[in-house]
Design a protein around this motif. Structure first.
Motif, PDB file in Angstrom:
ATOM      1  N   VAL A 295       9.088   4.139  -8.974  1.00  0.00           N
ATOM      2  CA  VAL A 295       9.649   2.804  -8.776  1.00  0.00           C
ATOM      3  C   VAL A 295      10.829   2.578  -9.720  1.00  0.00           C
ATOM      4  N   THR A 296      10.690   3.033 -10.963  1.00  0.00           N
ATOM      5  CA  THR A 296      11.719   2.715 -11.958  1.00  0.00           C
ATOM      6  C   THR A 296      12.506   3.922 -12.474  1.00  0.00           C
ATOM      7  N   GLN A 297      12.063   5.132 -12.174  1.00  0.00           N
ATOM      8  CA  GLN A 297      12.739   6.309 -12.734  1.00  0.00           C
ATOM      9  C   GLN A 297      12.947   7.384 -11.676  1.00  0.00           C
ATOM     10  N   SER A 298      13.802   8.345 -12.023  1.00  0.00           N
ATOM     11  CA  SER A 298      13.882   9.537 -11.173  1.00  0.00           C
ATOM     12  C   SER A 298      13.794  10.760 -12.079  1.00  0.00           C
ATOM     13  N   PHE A 299      13.175  11.805 -11.561  1.00  0.00           N
ATOM     14  CA  PHE A 299      12.924  13.034 -12.316  1.00  0.00           C
ATOM     15  C   PHE A 299      13.440  14.220 -11.515  1.00  0.00           C
ATOM     16  N   PRO A 300      13.866  15.292 -12.210  1.00  0.00           N
ATOM     17  CA  PRO A 300      14.269  16.488 -11.456  1.00  0.00           C
ATOM     18  C   PRO A 300      13.068  17.081 -10.717  1.00  0.00           C
ATOM     19  N   MET A 301      13.271  17.490  -9.483  1.00  0.00           N
ATOM     20  CA  MET A 301      12.192  18.115  -8.720  1.00  0.00           C
ATOM     21  C   MET A 301      12.011  19.542  -9.231  1.00  0.00           C
ATOM     22  N   PRO A 302      10.789  19.928  -9.619  1.00  0.00           N
ATOM     23  CA  PRO A 302      10.596  21.282 -10.155  1.00  0.00           C
ATOM     24  C   PRO A 302      10.700  22.371  -9.095  1.00  0.00           C
ATOM     25  N   SER A 303      11.215  23.530  -9.510  1.00  0.00           N
ATOM     26  CA  SER A 303      11.217  24.725  -8.680  1.00  0.00           C
ATOM     27  C   SER A 303      10.419  25.818  -9.399  1.00  0.00           C
ATOM     28  N   VAL A 304      10.560  25.855 -10.741  1.00  0.00           N
ATOM     29  CA  VAL A 304       9.802  26.798 -11.571  1.00  0.00           C
ATOM     30  C   VAL A 304       9.310  26.040 -12.800  1.00  0.00           C
ATOM     31  N   ILE A 305       8.011  26.167 -13.107  1.00  0.00           N
ATOM     32  CA  ILE A 305       7.475  25.574 -14.333  1.00  0.00           C
ATOM     33  C   ILE A 305       6.761  26.669 -15.133  1.00  0.00           C
ATOM     34  N   ARG A 306       6.596  26.409 -16.436  1.00  0.00           N
ATOM     35  CA  ARG A 306       5.889  27.362 -17.304  1.00  0.00           C
ATOM     36  C   ARG A 306       4.791  26.622 -18.039  1.00  0.00           C
ATOM     37  N   LEU A 307       3.574  27.179 -17.980  1.00  0.00           N
ATOM     38  CA  LEU A 307       2.442  26.549 -18.661  1.00  0.00           C
ATOM     39  C   LEU A 307       2.639  26.611 -20.170  1.00  0.00           C
ATOM     40  N   ASN A 308       2.214  25.562 -20.867  1.00  0.00           N
ATOM     41  CA  ASN A 308       2.352  25.520 -22.332  1.00  0.00           C
ATOM     42  C   ASN A 308       1.310  26.381 -23.032  1.00  0.00           C
ATOM     43  N   ARG A 309       0.171  26.602 -22.359  1.00  0.00           N
ATOM     44  CA  ARG A 309      -0.864  27.458 -22.932  1.00  0.00           C
ATOM     45  C   ARG A 309      -1.063  28.661 -22.037  1.00  0.00           C
ATOM     46  N   TYR A 310      -1.310  29.815 -22.665  1.00  0.00           N
ATOM     47  CA  TYR A 310      -1.526  31.036 -21.883  1.00  0.00           C
ATOM     48  C   TYR A 310      -2.842  30.941 -21.128  1.00  0.00           C
TER      49      TYR A 310
ATOM     50  N   VAL B 262      14.689  35.958 -10.407  1.00  0.00           N
ATOM     51  CA  VAL B 262      14.691  36.447 -11.778  1.00  0.00           C
ATOM     52  C   VAL B 262      13.265  36.488 -12.370  1.00  0.00           C
ATOM     53  N   TYR B 263      12.376  35.622 -11.874  1.00  0.00           N
ATOM     54  CA  TYR B 263      11.006  35.559 -12.406  1.00  0.00           C
ATOM     55  C   TYR B 263      10.053  36.496 -11.670  1.00  0.00           C
ATOM     56  N   LEU B 264      10.443  36.947 -10.481  1.00  0.00           N
ATOM     57  CA  LEU B 264       9.564  37.784  -9.672  1.00  0.00           C
ATOM     58  C   LEU B 264      10.019  39.228  -9.646  1.00  0.00           C
ATOM     59  N   GLY B 265      10.864  39.640 -10.582  1.00  0.00           N
ATOM     60  CA  GLY B 265      11.397  40.989 -10.640  1.00  0.00           C
ATOM     61  C   GLY B 265      10.751  41.980  -9.695  1.00  0.00           C
ATOM     62  N   ASP B 266      11.453  42.349  -8.651  1.00  0.00           N
ATOM     63  CA  ASP B 266      10.939  43.254  -7.626  1.00  0.00           C
ATOM     64  C   ASP B 266      11.460  44.658  -7.928  1.00  0.00           C
ATOM     65  N   ASN B 267      10.573  45.575  -8.245  1.00  0.00           N
ATOM     66  CA  ASN B 267      10.989  46.930  -8.642  1.00  0.00           C
ATOM     67  C   ASN B 267      11.144  47.889  -7.469  1.00  0.00           C
ATOM     68  N   HIS B 268      10.833  47.461  -6.261  1.00  0.00           N
ATOM     69  CA  HIS B 268      10.795  48.419  -5.163  1.00  0.00           C
ATOM     70  C   HIS B 268      12.024  48.442  -4.271  1.00  0.00           C
ATOM     71  N   HIS B 269      12.977  47.555  -4.487  1.00  0.00           N
ATOM     72  CA  HIS B 269      14.102  47.532  -3.550  1.00  0.00           C
ATOM     73  C   HIS B 269      15.428  47.556  -4.284  1.00  0.00           C
TER      74      HIS B 269
END
Length: 168
Positions: free
Chosen positions: A46-61, A161-168
């Motif tokens: 209602v009051t804000q706008s946020f960037p829509m995520p495409s890639v996120i990283r968890l803060n804890r393993y 870049v995050y899914l590094g494909d080694n086969h092609h």
């Protein structure tokens, strides 16, 4: 919103794919950080706008169980790009045992390939060499990250870049 978000573990290894809504909540609750937003798209409250995520990283393993790719007919077709590994056609496909079953060939990633019924019949109970047929590429066991690419929905460039494909 039917976009998908790539979730990376704390060490940046690909973990899973989730909905934009779930990813946004993980970022909003500070359980993850936004690594990459989706090309200028926004999520509006209602009051804000946020960037829509495409890639996120968890803060804890997260200790994830090993994610293998199930050996199924559909997954072999997918790995082989839905084309005969001998002649390249995309029609009338089946599965071929590189080393024929009759000669001890097993149902494994490295012994099963996509073949059209014509090439499969021509090869018969021979190895490709004996039948004088050449595989377009050596069969391999695909990595989990290759199968995460199924969820790309046009986000290929953002995730590569995050899914590094080694086969092609």
């Amino acid at each position: 919103m039917n976009s998908r978000v790539l979730v990376l573990n704390q060490d940046y290894s690909p973990l899973m794919v989730c909905s934009v809504e779930r990813a946004f909540i993980l970022v909003y609750l500070k359980k993850s950080e936004l690594v990459r937003s989706s090309n200028g798209h926004k999520i509006h409250s209602v009051t804000q706008s946020f960037p829509m995520p495409s890639v996120i990283r968890l803060n804890r393993y997260v200790n994830a169980p090993y994610k293998g790719v199930n050996l199924t007919r559909q997954n072999i077709f997918k790995r082989d790009n839905n084309e005969c590994q001998y002649c390249g056609t995309k029609k009338d496909l089946t599965i071929d045992h590189v080393i024929p079953r009759a000669r001890g060939g097993k149902d494994t990633w490295i012994n099963l390939v996509t073949a059209c019924k014509r090439c499969n019949a021509k090869k018969g109970d021979y190895t490709p060499e004996e039948a004088n047929m050449t595989l377009s590429r050596k069969p391999y066991k695909p990595s989990y990250s290759i199968f995460l690419k199924d969820h790309l929905n046009g986000q290929a460039g953002e995730w590569d870049v995050y899914l590094g494909d080694n086969h092609h």
